[in-house]
Scaffold this active site. Structure first.
Site, mmCIF file in Angstrom:
data_model
loop_
_atom_site.group_PDB
_atom_site.id
_atom_site.type_symbol
_atom_site.label_atom_id
_atom_site.label_comp_id
_atom_site.label_asym_id
_atom_site.label_seq_id
_atom_site.Cartn_x
_atom_site.Cartn_y
_atom_site.Cartn_z
ATOM 1 N N CYS A 262 4.981 -6.920 -69.149
ATOM 2 C CA CYS A 262 3.490 -7.452 -69.360
ATOM 3 C C CYS A 262 2.570 -6.333 -69.483
ATOM 4 C CB CYS A 262 3.324 -8.227 -68.019
ATOM 5 S SG CYS A 262 4.447 -9.300 -67.516
HETATM 6 N N1 SAJ Z 1 3.193 0.272 -61.231
HETATM 7 C C1 SAJ Z 1 2.743 1.588 -60.816
HETATM 8 N N2 SAJ Z 1 1.862 1.494 -59.856
HETATM 9 C C2 SAJ Z 1 1.081 0.330 -59.229
HETATM 10 C C3 SAJ Z 1 1.992 -1.077 -59.742
HETATM 11 C C4 SAJ Z 1 2.562 -0.962 -60.677
HETATM 12 O O1 SAJ Z 1 3.076 2.455 -61.296
HETATM 13 O O2 SAJ Z 1 0.442 0.634 -58.336
HETATM 14 C C5 SAJ Z 1 4.292 0.176 -62.323
HETATM 15 C C6 SAJ Z 1 5.341 -0.728 -61.893
HETATM 16 O O3 SAJ Z 1 6.631 0.217 -61.272
HETATM 17 C C7 SAJ Z 1 6.000 -1.053 -63.225
HETATM 18 C C8 SAJ Z 1 4.841 -1.168 -63.746
HETATM 19 O O4 SAJ Z 1 3.803 -0.561 -63.280
HETATM 20 O O5 SAJ Z 1 6.941 -0.031 -63.722
HETATM 21 C C9 SAJ Z 1 4.584 -2.613 -63.766
HETATM 22 O O6 SAJ Z 1 4.428 -3.302 -62.540
HETATM 23 P P1 SAJ Z 1 4.013 -4.702 -61.935
HETATM 24 O O7 SAJ Z 1 3.880 -4.607 -60.557
HETATM 25 O O8 SAJ Z 1 2.685 -4.819 -62.595
HETATM 26 O O9 SAJ Z 1 5.171 -5.830 -62.229
HETATM 27 P P2 SAJ Z 1 5.095 -6.632 -63.506
HETATM 28 O O10 SAJ Z 1 5.290 -5.951 -64.809
HETATM 29 O O11 SAJ Z 1 6.396 -7.551 -63.262
HETATM 30 O O12 SAJ Z 1 3.744 -7.526 -63.674
HETATM 31 C C10 SAJ Z 1 3.810 -8.689 -63.169
HETATM 32 C C11 SAJ Z 1 2.472 -9.206 -64.005
HETATM 33 N N3 SAJ Z 1 2.776 -10.829 -64.063
HETATM 34 C C12 SAJ Z 1 2.020 -11.335 -65.122
HETATM 35 O O13 SAJ Z 1 2.047 -10.674 -66.168
HETATM 36 C C13 SAJ Z 1 2.174 -12.880 -65.003
HETATM 37 C C14 SAJ Z 1 1.251 -8.708 -63.423
HETATM 38 O O14 SAJ Z 1 0.042 -9.545 -63.949
HETATM 39 C C15 SAJ Z 1 1.193 -8.957 -61.782
HETATM 40 O O15 SAJ Z 1 -0.125 -8.419 -61.504
HETATM 41 C C16 SAJ Z 1 2.211 -8.049 -61.283
HETATM 42 O O16 SAJ Z 1 3.486 -8.709 -62.008
HETATM 43 C C17 SAJ Z 1 2.252 -8.223 -60.002
HETATM 44 O O17 SAJ Z 1 0.906 -8.202 -59.291
HETATM 45 O O18 SAJ Z 1 3.155 -7.736 -59.332
#
Ligand code: SAJ
Length: 427
Positions: A262
């Site tokens: 995403c």
């Molecule tokens: N990450 C960081 N620092 C942060 C947060 C995330 O480096 O502060 C990295 C994570 O390790 C990962 C990537 O970014 O590699 C994405 O992380 P994510 O927490 O956003 O996880 P996703 O990709 O599973 O995102 C989903 C998304 N859901 C949808 O698209 C429906 C996102 O919109 C959500 O905000 C996210 O989950 C969530 O909140 O956990």
């Protein structure tokens, strides 16, 4: 009489929503091209290693009918949820191939009175300009003969707290009636708010904007961390301090890069669409480049750490822990850990890689086998089991010389006190 719902695509998005719809008593068909997935789902098994999803699929065995036959899946459906992938190509352009193919298939089975919902993440304009014409090749008119809305999926893999059922949704339709029908449906299956918006484009823009918001904020904190590495400031301590502010601040955390399907992808959908219409997203593009450069930055920190040990990167005993893109999931798509693995393996032929969620890409079978005697342990994915096991005492017992903590998840002070060198990102 509960309506019949067809879900096109039983992947990370379609399978959870198909289970939820079936659980809520709808007759539910899942149209899936992968025959292995069809068989597994019909046996009540999930092909995705998410504990909540494994339970959900088992619970709807016999209620959710998975099939590869479009006629069987679609012809009797009153509502069709399109949940197919919307990736980007190698050169980061939107790839709508799956959506177009799903719509061509659906057009052959479209009936008057059907409600079509696009859940896949698309850029503003796709539903009106690509989906609608494809569906109208059926001879039916959107709005007049069938309903058409966009209701962007919001799934957070691995998040046991926010399961699909309690995540609010937004809906934007081709006309008022479509929107109203879709809101009614989602209010039946969700225990969370469902907000109608005044257009399909607004609904398409919601998902793209919320994920781009996340990407640029992660890029911001990654840049801060790189700056603090020079300034000798512990970024976690500063985030903790900023988080005491009850308004106007939202914590994000530095890491080795941004993975998943995403966050690293959705901003490109916005960049491309805006560019087509004559606007250049310089800030959003810069954030993407910054996050994409984090694996290289992480490897440079590892090399500095090894140099302080007097160990060349080519011959050091390295243990890379974690390959999936975020903690406690088995998904490696766009994983920064894999990029780190690629970069280091090009230099170091004896590198050990271990991720209990990704056995297929691990080259050892246990944490101890990876870490025992390592010159440098690299924590790339902060699985709960790793954070729990990698105590200073255990690292000392395994005779580890240095720790690179790409997730700032380990006990820095304790590790240093144990006489082991430590470097995080921004700390
Ligand atoms: N990450 C960081 N620092 C942060 C947060 C995330 O480096 O502060 C990295 C994570 O390790 C990962 C990537 O970014 O590699 C994405 O992380 P994510 O927490 O956003 O996880 P996703 O990709 O599973 O995102 C989903 C998304 N859901 C949808 O698209 C429906 C996102 O919109 C959500 O905000 C996210 O989950 C969530 O909140 O956990």
């Amino acid at each position: 009489m509960p309506k019949t719902v067809a879900v096109m695509g039983l992947g990370y998005v379609g399978l959870p929503v198909a289970c939820l719809v079936a659980k809520k008593g709808f007759k539910t068909h899942g149209l899936e091209l992968n025959p292995r997935v069809v068989d597994q789902v019909n046996q009540g098994k999930s092909h995705i290693r998410d504990p909540a999803l494994i339970k959900a699929v088992k619970a709807v065995k016999g209620k959710l009918l998975a099939t590869g036959d479009a006629g069987l899946a679609l012809s009797g459906a009153d509502i069709v949820l399109v949940c197919v992938p919307t990736p980007v190509t190698q050169d980061k352009h939107p790839d709508l191939g799956f959506v177009e193919s799903a719509c061509r298939t659906l057009a052959r089975h479209l009936r008057k009175g059907m409600l079509v919902v696009i859940e896949s993440t698309v850029y503003p304009g796709v539903t009106d300009e690509i989906v609608k014409p494809l569906l109208e090749q059926s001879g039916l008119r959107a709005g007049k003969d069938f309903g058409l809305v966009h209701c962007p999926e919001r799934i957070d893999p691995g998040n046991q707290e926010f399961a699909l059922e309690n995540i609010p949704r937004v809906v934007g339709g081709v006309d008022e009636h479509s929107t109203t029908e879709a809101v009614k449906f989602y209010r039946k299956i969700l225990a969370a708010s469902v907000t109608p918006l005044n257009s399909i484009k607004a609904a398409e823009a919601v998902k793209i904007m919320e994920n781009t918001f996340r990407d640029v904020n992660i890029a911001f904190i990654n840049e801060i961390a790189m700056s603090f590495d020079k300034l000798g400031i512990d970024v976690l301590e500063v985030i903790k301090g900023c988080s005491t502010k009850p308004f106007g601040f939202m914590p994000f955390y530095p890491g080795p890069g941004v993975g998943g399907t995403c966050i690293p992808k959705d901003p490109y959908y916005l960049i491309e669409r805006a560019r087509e219409k004559g606007f250049e997203h310089r800030f959003v593009s810069l954030a993407r480049s910054l996050n994409n450069a984090m694996p290289v930055y992480a490897v440079s920190l590892v090399e500095q750490l090894l140099a302080s040990l007097g160990k060349p990167v080519e011959t050091a005993h390295l243990a890379l822990l974690g390959l999936s893109y975020k903690a406690d999931v088995d998904d490696v798509r766009e994983s920064p850990a894999l990029e780190i693995l690629r970069l280091l393996s090009a230099k170091n032929k004896s590198l050990k890689a271990f991720d209990p969620f990704v056995p297929g890409k691990s080259n050892v079978r246990s944490l101890e086998e990876a870490v025992q005697g390592a010159d440098c342990v690299l924590l790339a994915t902060n699985h709960r089991s790793f954070v729990k096991s990698l105590s200073p005492r255990q690292l000392k017992a395994w005779n580890v010389k240095a720790v690179f903590d790409a997730r700032n998840a380990l006990d820095k002070e304790g590790i240093l006190a144990a006489g082991i060198r430590y470097k995080g990102i921004g700390r």
